[in-house]
Enzyme design. Structure first.
Site, PDB file in Angstrom:
ATOM      1  N   LEU A  33       0.411  -0.881  -0.184  1.00  0.00           N
ATOM      2  CA  LEU A  33       0.024  -0.406   0.064  1.00  0.00           C
ATOM      3  C   LEU A  33       0.736   1.187  -0.403  1.00  0.00           C
ATOM      4  O   LEU A  33       1.342   1.771   0.702  1.00  0.00           O
ATOM      5  CB  LEU A  33      -0.761   0.173   1.520  1.00  0.00           C
ATOM      6  CG  LEU A  33      -2.160   1.558   1.892  1.00  0.00           C
ATOM      7  CD1 LEU A  33      -2.916   1.078   1.023  1.00  0.00           C
ATOM      8  CD2 LEU A  33      -2.075   1.090   3.091  1.00  0.00           C
ATOM      9  N   CYS A  34       0.351   2.413  -0.890  1.00  0.00           N
ATOM     10  CA  CYS A  34       0.974   3.394  -0.639  1.00  0.00           C
ATOM     11  C   CYS A  34       0.191   4.562  -1.077  1.00  0.00           C
ATOM     12  O   CYS A  34      -1.105   4.376  -0.885  1.00  0.00           O
ATOM     13  CB  CYS A  34       1.868   3.664  -1.694  1.00  0.00           C
ATOM     14  SG  CYS A  34       2.031   4.098  -3.621  1.00  0.00           S
ATOM     15  N   HIS A  35       0.540   5.877  -1.442  1.00  0.00           N
ATOM     16  CA  HIS A  35      -1.003   6.678  -1.554  1.00  0.00           C
ATOM     17  C   HIS A  35      -1.756   6.629  -2.371  1.00  0.00           C
ATOM     18  O   HIS A  35      -2.586   6.537  -2.460  1.00  0.00           O
ATOM     19  CB  HIS A  35       0.440   8.474  -1.867  1.00  0.00           C
ATOM     20  CG  HIS A  35      -0.681   9.039  -1.416  1.00  0.00           C
ATOM     21  ND1 HIS A  35      -0.140  10.679  -1.938  1.00  0.00           N
ATOM     22  CD2 HIS A  35      -2.060   9.472  -1.676  1.00  0.00           C
ATOM     23  CE1 HIS A  35      -1.548  11.883  -1.794  1.00  0.00           C
ATOM     24  NE2 HIS A  35      -2.417  11.126  -1.735  1.00  0.00           N
ATOM     25  N   ILE A  64      -4.071   4.599  -0.481  1.00  0.00           N
ATOM     26  CA  ILE A  64      -4.714   4.697   0.854  1.00  0.00           C
ATOM     27  C   ILE A  64      -6.141   6.090   0.484  1.00  0.00           C
ATOM     28  O   ILE A  64      -6.467   6.178   1.064  1.00  0.00           O
ATOM     29  CB  ILE A  64      -3.654   5.541   2.075  1.00  0.00           C
ATOM     30  CG1 ILE A  64      -4.563   5.948   3.375  1.00  0.00           C
ATOM     31  CG2 ILE A  64      -3.254   6.811   1.179  1.00  0.00           C
ATOM     32  CD1 ILE A  64      -4.324   4.885   4.132  1.00  0.00           C
TER      33      ILE A  64
END
Length: 109
Positions: free
Chosen positions: A67-69, A95
């Site tokens: 997971l990242c931005h 996210i």
């Protein structure tokens, strides 16, 4: 590379034989701004740049969802982990999508 939307992560996690990890590869300030509370997964924070040096901290027997931005950094990390023999998927939309699909109380930045 398998991609899952945040709305699919809980179902994916429930189908795994080992408890999966949600590997958040964002920077510390990003985690403080917005953080997921995953059901059925253990949240692990390792900024993207720290992954090569900390690779041995990840258990190859446990599935990993990155997971990242927005999903591009996590995709790079997921590809790196695949090359090193990990079971990994990427969380498409990161996210930001998690906030839209799972928990609208998560800040959008």
């Amino acid at each position: 590379m398998e991609q899952l939307y945040p709305s699919q992560v809980a179902e994916w996690a429930s189908q795994q034989t080992q408890r999966p990890v949600l590997l958040d590869v964002r920077e510390g300030w990003e985690i403080q701004t917005a953080s997921a509370k995953p059901e059925g997964l253990d949240l692990v924070h390792m900024p993207m740049q720290s992954i090569p040096a900390r690779l041995d901290e990840l258990d190859k027997s446990r599935p990993i969802a990155c997971l990242c931005h927005h999903g591009s950094r996590s995709m790079q990390v997921a590809n790196f982990l695949l090359q090193h023999g990990y079971q990994v998927v990427n969380v498409a939309g990161g996210i930001h999508a998690w906030s839209e699909q799972i928990d609208p109380t998560i800040a959008v930045y």
